[in-house]
Design a protein around this motif. Structure first.
Motif, PDB file in Angstrom:
ATOM      1  N   ARG A 154       0.830  -1.199   0.000  1.00 19.15           N
ATOM      2  CA  ARG A 154       0.000   0.000   0.000  1.00 19.15           C
ATOM      3  C   ARG A 154       0.869   1.256   0.000  1.00 19.15           C
ATOM      4  NH1 ARG A 154      -1.888  -3.654   3.207  1.00 19.15           N
ATOM      5  NH2 ARG A 154      -1.037  -2.850   5.136  1.00 19.15           N
ATOM      6  N   PRO A 155       1.549   1.526  -1.116  1.00 17.85           N
ATOM      7  CA  PRO A 155       2.395   2.730  -1.154  1.00 17.85           C
ATOM      8  C   PRO A 155       1.525   3.988  -1.091  1.00 17.85           C
ATOM      9  CG  PRO A 155       2.201   1.792  -3.341  1.00 17.85           C
ATOM     10  CD  PRO A 155       1.529   0.834  -2.393  1.00 17.85           C
ATOM     11  N   GLY A 156       1.924   4.915  -0.241  1.00 17.85           N
ATOM     12  CA  GLY A 156       1.126   6.124  -0.066  1.00 17.85           C
ATOM     13  C   GLY A 156       1.630   7.300  -0.872  1.00 17.85           C
ATOM     14  N   HIS A 157       2.907   7.337  -1.164  1.00 20.49           N
ATOM     15  CA  HIS A 157       3.479   8.489  -1.855  1.00 20.49           C
ATOM     16  C   HIS A 157       3.574   8.214  -3.361  1.00 20.49           C
ATOM     17  CE1 HIS A 157       6.374  11.619  -2.984  1.00 20.49           C
ATOM     18  NE2 HIS A 157       5.876  12.272  -1.941  1.00 20.49           N
ATOM     19  N   PRO A 158       3.323   9.212  -4.195  1.00 17.49           N
ATOM     20  CA  PRO A 158       3.412   9.015  -5.654  1.00 17.49           C
ATOM     21  C   PRO A 158       4.781   8.524  -6.127  1.00 17.49           C
ATOM     22  CG  PRO A 158       2.326  11.089  -5.150  1.00 17.49           C
ATOM     23  CD  PRO A 158       2.816  10.532  -3.850  1.00 17.49           C
ATOM     24  N   TYR A 159       5.852   8.943  -5.462  1.00 18.94           N
ATOM     25  CA  TYR A 159       7.181   8.487  -5.870  1.00 18.94           C
ATOM     26  C   TYR A 159       7.327   6.985  -5.627  1.00 18.94           C
ATOM     27  CZ  TYR A 159      12.217   8.152  -6.390  1.00 18.94           C
ATOM     28  OH  TYR A 159      13.483   7.795  -6.791  1.00 18.94           O
ATOM     29  N   THR A 160       6.875   6.503  -4.470  1.00 19.33           N
ATOM     30  CA  THR A 160       6.917   5.065  -4.180  1.00 19.33           C
ATOM     31  C   THR A 160       6.071   4.306  -5.193  1.00 19.33           C
ATOM     32  OG1 THR A 160       7.078   5.637  -1.832  1.00 19.33           O
ATOM     33  CG2 THR A 160       6.631   3.333  -2.363  1.00 19.33           C
ATOM     34  N   GLN A 161       4.908   4.844  -5.508  1.00 16.06           N
ATOM     35  CA  GLN A 161       4.037   4.220  -6.505  1.00 16.06           C
ATOM     36  C   GLN A 161       4.748   4.135  -7.855  1.00 16.06           C
ATOM     37  OE1 GLN A 161       0.535   6.682  -6.276  1.00 16.06           O
ATOM     38  NE2 GLN A 161       0.078   6.015  -4.180  1.00 16.06           N
ATOM     39  N   GLY A 162       5.458   5.194  -8.228  1.00 16.96           N
ATOM     40  CA  GLY A 162       6.196   5.201  -9.492  1.00 16.96           C
ATOM     41  C   GLY A 162       7.325   4.184  -9.502  1.00 16.96           C
ATOM     42  N   LEU A 163       8.037   4.060  -8.378  1.00 22.23           N
ATOM     43  CA  LEU A 163       9.096   3.060  -8.285  1.00 22.23           C
ATOM     44  C   LEU A 163       8.520   1.654  -8.459  1.00 22.23           C
ATOM     45  CD1 LEU A 163      11.261   4.399  -5.314  1.00 22.23           C
ATOM     46  CD2 LEU A 163      11.945   4.254  -7.715  1.00 22.23           C
ATOM     47  N   LEU A 164       7.383   1.415  -7.858  1.00 22.29           N
ATOM     48  CA  LEU A 164       6.754   0.094  -7.999  1.00 22.29           C
ATOM     49  C   LEU A 164       6.291  -0.155  -9.432  1.00 22.29           C
ATOM     50  CD1 LEU A 164       4.825  -0.110  -4.634  1.00 22.29           C
ATOM     51  CD2 LEU A 164       6.637  -1.644  -5.420  1.00 22.29           C
ATOM     52  N   ARG A 165       5.776   0.880 -10.079  1.00 24.94           N
ATOM     53  CA  ARG A 165       5.332   0.719 -11.485  1.00 24.94           C
ATOM     54  C   ARG A 165       6.531   0.468 -12.418  1.00 24.94           C
ATOM     55  NH1 ARG A 165       1.835   4.949 -10.141  1.00 24.94           N
ATOM     56  NH2 ARG A 165       3.235   6.449 -11.126  1.00 24.94           N
ATOM     57  N   SER A 166       7.720   0.892 -12.013  1.00 24.71           N
ATOM     58  CA  SER A 166       8.885   0.729 -12.876  1.00 24.71           C
ATOM     59  C   SER A 166       9.452  -0.687 -12.831  1.00 24.71           C
ATOM     60  CB  SER A 166       9.987   1.719 -12.479  1.00 24.71           C
ATOM     61  OG  SER A 166      10.593   1.344 -11.246  1.00 24.71           O
ATOM     62  N   LEU A 167       8.983  -1.509 -11.898  1.00 17.49           N
ATOM     63  CA  LEU A 167       9.464  -2.893 -11.809  1.00 17.49           C
ATOM     64  C   LEU A 167       8.950  -3.697 -12.998  1.00 17.49           C
ATOM     65  CD1 LEU A 167       8.920  -3.669  -8.031  1.00 17.49           C
ATOM     66  CD2 LEU A 167      11.099  -3.344  -9.194  1.00 17.49           C
ATOM     67  N   PRO A 168       9.783  -4.570 -13.562  1.00 14.97           N
ATOM     68  CA  PRO A 168       9.326  -5.424 -14.651  1.00 14.97           C
ATOM     69  C   PRO A 168       8.195  -6.339 -14.180  1.00 14.97           C
ATOM     70  CG  PRO A 168      11.695  -5.645 -14.312  1.00 14.97           C
ATOM     71  CD  PRO A 168      11.164  -4.797 -13.211  1.00 14.97           C
ATOM     72  N   SER A 169       7.294  -6.633 -15.081  1.00 13.48           N
ATOM     73  CA  SER A 169       6.164  -7.486 -14.750  1.00 13.48           C
ATOM     74  C   SER A 169       6.031  -8.578 -15.787  1.00 13.48           C
ATOM     75  CB  SER A 169       4.881  -6.653 -14.700  1.00 13.48           C
ATOM     76  OG  SER A 169       3.768  -7.497 -14.577  1.00 13.48           O
ATOM     77  N   LEU A 170       5.613  -9.752 -15.355  1.00  8.97           N
ATOM     78  CA  LEU A 170       5.358 -10.848 -16.289  1.00  8.97           C
ATOM     79  C   LEU A 170       4.014 -10.673 -16.986  1.00  8.97           C
ATOM     80  CD1 LEU A 170       6.620 -13.858 -14.158  1.00  8.97           C
ATOM     81  CD2 LEU A 170       7.785 -12.728 -16.042  1.00  8.97           C
ATOM     82  N   ASN A 171       3.182  -9.757 -16.481  1.00  5.06           N
ATOM     83  CA  ASN A 171       1.845  -9.545 -17.034  1.00  5.06           C
ATOM     84  C   ASN A 171       1.830  -8.623 -18.245  1.00  5.06           C
ATOM     85  OD1 ASN A 171       0.867 -11.120 -14.967  1.00  5.06           O
ATOM     86  ND2 ASN A 171       0.535  -9.369 -13.612  1.00  5.06           N
ATOM     87  N   THR A 172       2.938  -7.975 -18.575  1.00  2.00           N
ATOM     88  CA  THR A 172       2.949  -7.037 -19.703  1.00  2.00           C
ATOM     89  C   THR A 172       3.584  -7.636 -20.928  1.00  2.00           C
ATOM     90  OG1 THR A 172       5.033  -6.098 -18.954  1.00  2.00           O
ATOM     91  CG2 THR A 172       3.004  -4.995 -18.255  1.00  2.00           C
TER      92      THR A 172
END
Length: 172
Positions: A154-172
């Motif tokens: 549950r990331p609360g800050h937009p920067y943390t959210q962005g870091l998580l979105r930058s992780l590679p995913s097997l779903n994409t």
């Protein structure tokens, strides 16, 4: 306190052998002979997974691979058994296999000695594997702090959210 620097080629002197740099750390912090420092240095290179540590000890940094250089920097940091190990992006330039080995090595050292590790990284995948607690910094300020699992779920800050979105995913 010891530190593992991000880039081993800037952390290691190009005009001194790997072993002389490790022995220097030993001789500065322990009352041992030069021969004992050599033995301790070779043993630490072996413990961090350096192949043929007796040979690598006498080589210059440019004569060994990037993964071996990083292991030499880690050996230099660990050889005096620090209470606090600061690891600044210690796996950034390494391939995934070597990265996993280095992270395992740091975790094993922490487990075996009880030292604390301050891990500095932008890679939340690495954080998820290694940390108990996390402090996320943005523009030099801590914007989130807490248990790794809670922050990553549950990331609360937009920067943390962005870091998580930058992780590679097997779903994409």
């Amino acid at each position: 306190v010891s530190m593992i620097f991000q880039e081993p080629m800037t952390a290691l002197s190009p005009v001194h052998t790997v072993g002389s740099q490790i022995s220097e750390a030993i001789l500065l912090h322990r009352e041992v002979t030069a021969a004992a420092a050599r033995h301790l240095g070779i043993d630490m290179l072996r413990r961090v997974g350096v192949a043929a540590p007796e040979r690598r000890y006498d080589q210059f940094p440019h004569e060994i691979s990037g993964g071996m250089r990083q292991r030499a920097v880690i050996a230099m940091a660990l050889v005096c058994n620090p209470e606090l190990l600061i690891a600044d992006e210690p796996t950034t330039a390494l391939d995934m296999t070597t990265q996993a080995q280095i992270l395992g090595l740091i975790k094993a050292f922490q487990r075996d000695t009880g030292c604390s590790v301050l891990f500095i990284t932008h890679d939340l995948g690495v954080v998820a594997q290694t940390a108990d607690d996390i402090a996320v910094m943005y523009l030099g300020r801590i914007v989130e702090h807490g248990n790794v699992r809670d922050i990553l779920k549950r990331p609360g800050h937009p920067y943390t959210q962005g870091l998580l979105r930058s992780l590679p995913s097997l779903n994409t």
